[in-house]
Design a protein around this motif. Structure first.
Motif, short mmCIF file in Angstrom:
data_model
loop_
_atom_site.label_atom_id
_atom_site.label_comp_id
_atom_site.label_asym_id
_atom_site.label_seq_id
_atom_site.Cartn_x
_atom_site.Cartn_y
_atom_site.Cartn_z
N ASN A 59 0.99 -1.20 0.01
CA ASN A 59 -0.01 0.04 0.02
C ASN A 59 0.77 1.33 -0.05
O ASN A 59 0.56 2.29 0.76
N ILE A 60 1.71 1.39 -0.99
CA ILE A 60 2.96 2.53 -1.06
C ILE A 60 1.76 3.54 -1.76
O ILE A 60 1.63 3.40 -2.87
N LYS A 61 1.49 4.79 -0.93
CA LYS A 61 0.84 5.72 -1.62
C LYS A 61 1.66 6.93 -1.97
O LYS A 61 1.22 7.71 -2.85
N TYR A 62 2.90 6.99 -1.39
CA TYR A 62 3.81 8.23 -1.85
C TYR A 62 5.06 7.70 -2.23
O TYR A 62 5.51 6.70 -1.82
N ILE A 63 5.54 8.44 -3.32
CA ILE A 63 7.12 8.15 -3.72
C ILE A 63 7.85 9.00 -3.63
O ILE A 63 7.37 10.26 -3.73
N PRO A 64 9.09 9.16 -2.97
CA PRO A 64 9.67 8.14 -2.45
C PRO A 64 9.22 7.74 -1.05
O PRO A 64 8.67 8.16 -0.29
N THR A 65 9.07 6.56 -0.74
CA THR A 65 8.90 5.81 0.52
C THR A 65 9.76 4.96 0.84
O THR A 65 10.38 4.20 0.30
#
Length: 106
Positions: A59-65
């Motif tokens: 559930n990666i919503k923002y990049i970079p994370t």
């Protein structure tokens, strides 16, 4: 004395082997990534174009994370937010969490 040093070294080495730092990003935000070279642990950078399944699974919503894993479980996450820039103290935040993990072993 030597035995204590050897035990401390082995315990530290064992805890390093269980820590992994993964940066999830995209090619168009490479300039906003942090350098993982300063860490003495397993590190890697995965790009959205090549690892879409992991992005969805975690559930990666923002990049970079940047996600810190211990024993293959997520224990800490640093996200960039809508600015596409990680916090300036990202490395320090991750290092502090790693210290907590290592200290909890003793």
């Amino acid at each position: 004395m030597r035995l204590c040093v050897i035990i401390a070294y082995l315990a530290t080495f064992a805890s390093f082997a269980q820590i992994e730092i993964v940066q999830y990003s995209a090619e168009f935000v490479k300039a906003n990534e942090i350098s993982l070279k300063s860490f003495r642990y397993d590190t890697k950078t995965l790009y959205m174009s090549k690892a879409q399944g992991q992005f969805k699974k975690l559930n990666i919503k923002y990049i970079p994370t940047v996600i810190l894993f211990h024993n293959e479980e997520e224990v800490y996450r640093v996200e960039s937010g809508i600015s596409l820039k990680l916090p300036e103290n990202s490395i320090e935040l991750i290092e502090n969490k790693i210290e907590e993990i290592i200290e909890s072993k003793f």
